[in-house]
Motif scaffolding. Structure first.
Motif, PDB file in Angstrom:
ATOM      1  N   ARG A 168       0.835  -1.203   0.000  1.00  0.00           N
ATOM      2  CA  ARG A 168       0.000   0.000   0.000  1.00  0.00           C
ATOM      3  C   ARG A 168       0.875   1.261   0.000  1.00  0.00           C
ATOM      4  NH1 ARG A 168      -5.205  -1.395   0.559  1.00  0.00           N
ATOM      5  NH2 ARG A 168      -5.667  -3.481   1.372  1.00  0.00           N
ATOM      6  N   ASP A 169       0.245   2.424   0.066  1.00  0.00           N
ATOM      7  CA  ASP A 169       0.971   3.683  -0.086  1.00  0.00           C
ATOM      8  C   ASP A 169       1.982   3.917   1.034  1.00  0.00           C
ATOM      9  OD1 ASP A 169      -0.302   4.297  -2.424  1.00  0.00           O
ATOM     10  OD2 ASP A 169      -1.857   5.528  -1.481  1.00  0.00           O
ATOM     11  N   SER A 170       1.555   3.688   2.278  1.00  0.00           N
ATOM     12  CA  SER A 170       2.457   3.949   3.406  1.00  0.00           C
ATOM     13  C   SER A 170       3.679   3.038   3.354  1.00  0.00           C
ATOM     14  CB  SER A 170       1.713   3.745   4.730  1.00  0.00           C
ATOM     15  OG  SER A 170       1.189   2.415   4.804  1.00  0.00           O
ATOM     16  N   GLY A 171       3.468   1.776   3.011  1.00  0.00           N
ATOM     17  CA  GLY A 171       4.583   0.838   2.910  1.00  0.00           C
ATOM     18  C   GLY A 171       5.503   1.184   1.764  1.00  0.00           C
ATOM     19  N   THR A 172       4.925   1.676   0.667  1.00  0.00           N
ATOM     20  CA  THR A 172       5.731   2.045  -0.484  1.00  0.00           C
ATOM     21  C   THR A 172       6.596   3.265  -0.185  1.00  0.00           C
ATOM     22  OG1 THR A 172       4.017   1.208  -1.971  1.00  0.00           O
ATOM     23  CG2 THR A 172       5.681   2.641  -2.934  1.00  0.00           C
ATOM     24  N   VAL A 173       6.033   4.230   0.572  1.00  0.00           N
ATOM     25  CA  VAL A 173       6.816   5.412   0.964  1.00  0.00           C
ATOM     26  C   VAL A 173       8.006   4.993   1.821  1.00  0.00           C
ATOM     27  CG1 VAL A 173       6.801   7.529   2.320  1.00  0.00           C
ATOM     28  CG2 VAL A 173       4.887   7.001   0.809  1.00  0.00           C
ATOM     29  N   LEU A 174       7.747   4.100   2.779  1.00  0.00           N
ATOM     30  CA  LEU A 174       8.820   3.605   3.635  1.00  0.00           C
ATOM     31  C   LEU A 174       9.884   2.891   2.809  1.00  0.00           C
ATOM     32  CD1 LEU A 174      10.060   3.007   6.403  1.00  0.00           C
ATOM     33  CD2 LEU A 174       8.576   0.983   6.540  1.00  0.00           C
ATOM     34  N   LEU A 175       9.425   2.061   1.868  1.00  0.00           N
ATOM     35  CA  LEU A 175      10.356   1.323   1.020  1.00  0.00           C
ATOM     36  C   LEU A 175      11.150   2.264   0.126  1.00  0.00           C
ATOM     37  CD1 LEU A 175      11.025  -1.674   0.706  1.00  0.00           C
ATOM     38  CD2 LEU A 175       9.507  -1.748  -1.261  1.00  0.00           C
ATOM     39  N   THR A 176      10.520   3.373  -0.285  1.00  0.00           N
ATOM     40  CA  THR A 176      11.213   4.365  -1.105  1.00  0.00           C
ATOM     41  C   THR A 176      12.391   4.963  -0.354  1.00  0.00           C
ATOM     42  OG1 THR A 176       9.184   4.937  -2.288  1.00  0.00           O
ATOM     43  CG2 THR A 176      10.967   6.551  -2.339  1.00  0.00           C
ATOM     44  N   ARG A 177      12.170   5.303   0.912  1.00  0.00           N
ATOM     45  CA  ARG A 177      13.252   5.889   1.706  1.00  0.00           C
ATOM     46  C   ARG A 177      14.362   4.861   1.949  1.00  0.00           C
ATOM     47  NH1 ARG A 177      10.715   9.311  -0.252  1.00  0.00           N
ATOM     48  NH2 ARG A 177       9.421  10.843   0.838  1.00  0.00           N
ATOM     49  N   ILE A 178      13.980   3.619   2.207  1.00  0.00           N
ATOM     50  CA  ILE A 178      14.987   2.568   2.398  1.00  0.00           C
ATOM     51  C   ILE A 178      15.774   2.355   1.110  1.00  0.00           C
ATOM     52  CG2 ILE A 178      15.339   0.115   2.870  1.00  0.00           C
ATOM     53  CD1 ILE A 178      12.878   0.219   4.684  1.00  0.00           C
ATOM     54  N   ALA A 179      15.061   2.360  -0.021  1.00  0.00           N
ATOM     55  CA  ALA A 179      15.722   2.196  -1.313  1.00  0.00           C
ATOM     56  C   ALA A 179      16.697   3.336  -1.563  1.00  0.00           C
ATOM     57  CB  ALA A 179      14.681   2.136  -2.434  1.00  0.00           C
ATOM     58  N   GLY A 180      16.312   4.552  -1.178  1.00  0.00           N
ATOM     59  CA  GLY A 180      17.214   5.683  -1.343  1.00  0.00           C
ATOM     60  C   GLY A 180      18.493   5.515  -0.548  1.00  0.00           C
ATOM     61  N   MET A 181      18.349   5.016   0.682  1.00  0.00           N
ATOM     62  CA  MET A 181      19.521   4.794   1.515  1.00  0.00           C
ATOM     63  C   MET A 181      20.426   3.717   0.919  1.00  0.00           C
ATOM     64  SD  MET A 181      19.646   3.802   5.577  1.00  0.00           S
ATOM     65  CE  MET A 181      18.757   2.258   5.294  1.00  0.00           C
ATOM     66  N   LEU A 182      19.816   2.623   0.462  1.00  0.00           N
ATOM     67  CA  LEU A 182      20.597   1.552  -0.142  1.00  0.00           C
ATOM     68  C   LEU A 182      21.259   2.007  -1.441  1.00  0.00           C
ATOM     69  CD1 LEU A 182      18.170  -1.480   0.401  1.00  0.00           C
ATOM     70  CD2 LEU A 182      20.241  -0.930   1.684  1.00  0.00           C
ATOM     71  N   LEU A 183      20.523   2.781  -2.226  1.00  0.00           N
ATOM     72  CA  LEU A 183      21.059   3.272  -3.489  1.00  0.00           C
ATOM     73  C   LEU A 183      22.224   4.225  -3.241  1.00  0.00           C
ATOM     74  CD1 LEU A 183      20.387   2.761  -6.447  1.00  0.00           C
ATOM     75  CD2 LEU A 183      19.017   4.832  -6.438  1.00  0.00           C
ATOM     76  N   ALA A 184      22.126   5.033  -2.188  1.00  0.00           N
ATOM     77  CA  ALA A 184      23.229   5.924  -1.840  1.00  0.00           C
ATOM     78  C   ALA A 184      24.472   5.111  -1.472  1.00  0.00           C
ATOM     79  CB  ALA A 184      22.823   6.829  -0.677  1.00  0.00           C
ATOM     80  N   ALA A 185      24.262   4.014  -0.739  1.00  0.00           N
ATOM     81  CA  ALA A 185      25.393   3.161  -0.370  1.00  0.00           C
ATOM     82  C   ALA A 185      26.035   2.530  -1.608  1.00  0.00           C
ATOM     83  CB  ALA A 185      24.926   2.071   0.596  1.00  0.00           C
ATOM     84  N   ILE A 186      25.187   2.082  -2.548  1.00  0.00           N
ATOM     85  CA  ILE A 186      25.706   1.509  -3.796  1.00  0.00           C
ATOM     86  C   ILE A 186      26.502   2.558  -4.564  1.00  0.00           C
ATOM     87  CG2 ILE A 186      25.055   0.570  -6.048  1.00  0.00           C
ATOM     88  CD1 ILE A 186      22.612  -0.689  -4.678  1.00  0.00           C
ATOM     89  N   ALA A 187      25.978   3.789  -4.599  1.00  0.00           N
ATOM     90  CA  ALA A 187      26.647   4.870  -5.322  1.00  0.00           C
ATOM     91  C   ALA A 187      28.010   5.173  -4.707  1.00  0.00           C
ATOM     92  CB  ALA A 187      25.770   6.118  -5.306  1.00  0.00           C
ATOM     93  N   VAL A 188      28.057   5.257  -3.377  1.00  0.00           N
ATOM     94  CA  VAL A 188      29.323   5.536  -2.689  1.00  0.00           C
ATOM     95  C   VAL A 188      30.323   4.411  -2.946  1.00  0.00           C
ATOM     96  CG1 VAL A 188      30.422   5.791  -0.430  1.00  0.00           C
ATOM     97  CG2 VAL A 188      28.279   6.983  -0.923  1.00  0.00           C
ATOM     98  N   GLN A 189      29.828   3.158  -2.957  1.00  0.00           N
ATOM     99  CA  GLN A 189      30.722   2.023  -3.221  1.00  0.00           C
ATOM    100  C   GLN A 189      31.283   2.085  -4.634  1.00  0.00           C
ATOM    101  OE1 GLN A 189      31.541  -0.571  -0.844  1.00  0.00           O
ATOM    102  NE2 GLN A 189      33.152  -0.628  -2.390  1.00  0.00           N
ATOM    103  N   MET A 190      30.425   2.449  -5.608  1.00  0.00           N
ATOM    104  CA  MET A 190      30.898   2.583  -6.989  1.00  0.00           C
ATOM    105  C   MET A 190      31.945   3.687  -7.089  1.00  0.00           C
ATOM    106  SD  MET A 190      27.448   2.128  -9.317  1.00  0.00           S
ATOM    107  CE  MET A 190      28.357   2.444 -10.825  1.00  0.00           C
ATOM    108  N   LEU A 191      31.695   4.813  -6.418  1.00  0.00           N
ATOM    109  CA  LEU A 191      32.669   5.907  -6.423  1.00  0.00           C
ATOM    110  C   LEU A 191      33.988   5.475  -5.790  1.00  0.00           C
ATOM    111  CD1 LEU A 191      30.388   8.919  -5.402  1.00  0.00           C
ATOM    112  CD2 LEU A 191      31.659   8.705  -7.530  1.00  0.00           C
TER     113      LEU A 191
END
Length: 202
Positions: A168-191
């Motif tokens: 649902r919407d609330s779970g998707t918002v939470l997952l979006t923020r978690i995905a952002g954090m994970l994606l930032a970690a992936i980006a830093v690792q690539m850098l």
């Protein structure tokens, strides 16, 4: 003739690098607010874009990089910077409406490139093509492995909508923020990987 060992080794390598299950949180976050039809189109377009880019580099990769004097490390750093920008948008919600207005945007960036058609998958395909040793059937085998990998990516993304209905919407918002954090970690690792590789060449 068809080489099963080359096929499955290439497919497994691509699957691990592409990581379709790991893409689901990012895809759900980026496609939040999209209709089911738009989400399916994004899944299809992302797979097609990634297939096209990886195919081009598989055939002309060495020539392109040598001609432009670009190293794999440079691709890693640029890809990391691009992912970091997307991660910040997911974490803060900045530019969310603009991103969701068109399914083409997320299908090309960041899904098509650099998440799918990134330095890892590009290099893996270039090495797989070289391992074919100029054999036509070897090239066909590697090509089929790429097609199979992209089909798996499409299947995972295609049915991400079912997961969203559960969250649902609330779970998707939470997952979006978690995905952002994970994606930032992936980006830093690539850098970091790209910078370390640059320093080793000095």
């Amino acid at each position: 003739m068809f080489d099963p060992q080359l096929f499955f080794s290439t497919l497994l390598t691509l699957f691990v690098i592409l990581d379709p299950p790991g893409l689901l949180p990012v895809f759900l976050g980026l496609s939040r607010g999209m209709s089911a039809e738009a989400r399916r189109a994004s899944a299809r377009n992302a797979a097609v874009v990634a297939f096209g880019i990886i195919s081009v580099f598989a055939v002309f990769g060495r020539f392109i990089l040598d001609y432009l004097h670009i190293t794999i490390e440079a691709l890693q750093v640029s890809g990391g910077l691009l992912l970091l920008l997307v991660a910040m948008q997911l974490l803060t919600g900045a530019g969310e409406n603009e991103t969701l207005e068109s399914n083409t945007n997320i299908a090309i960036v960041p899904l098509g490139i650099p998440l799918l058609a990134g330095p890892g998958s590009i290099v893996a395909m270039m090495l797989a093509v070289e391992s074919a040793n100029g054999n036509v059937w070897g090239y066909v085998t590697v090509g089929l492995a790429l097609v199979a990998a992209m089909l798996l990516v499409w299947v995972f993304l295609r049915y991400a909508g079912a997961i969203r209905q559960v969250l649902r919407d609330s779970g998707t918002v939470l997952l979006t923020r978690i995905a952002g954090m994970l994606l930032a970690a992936i980006a830093v690792q690539m850098l970091a990987d790209g910078i370390i590789a640059f320093l080793r060449q000095i």
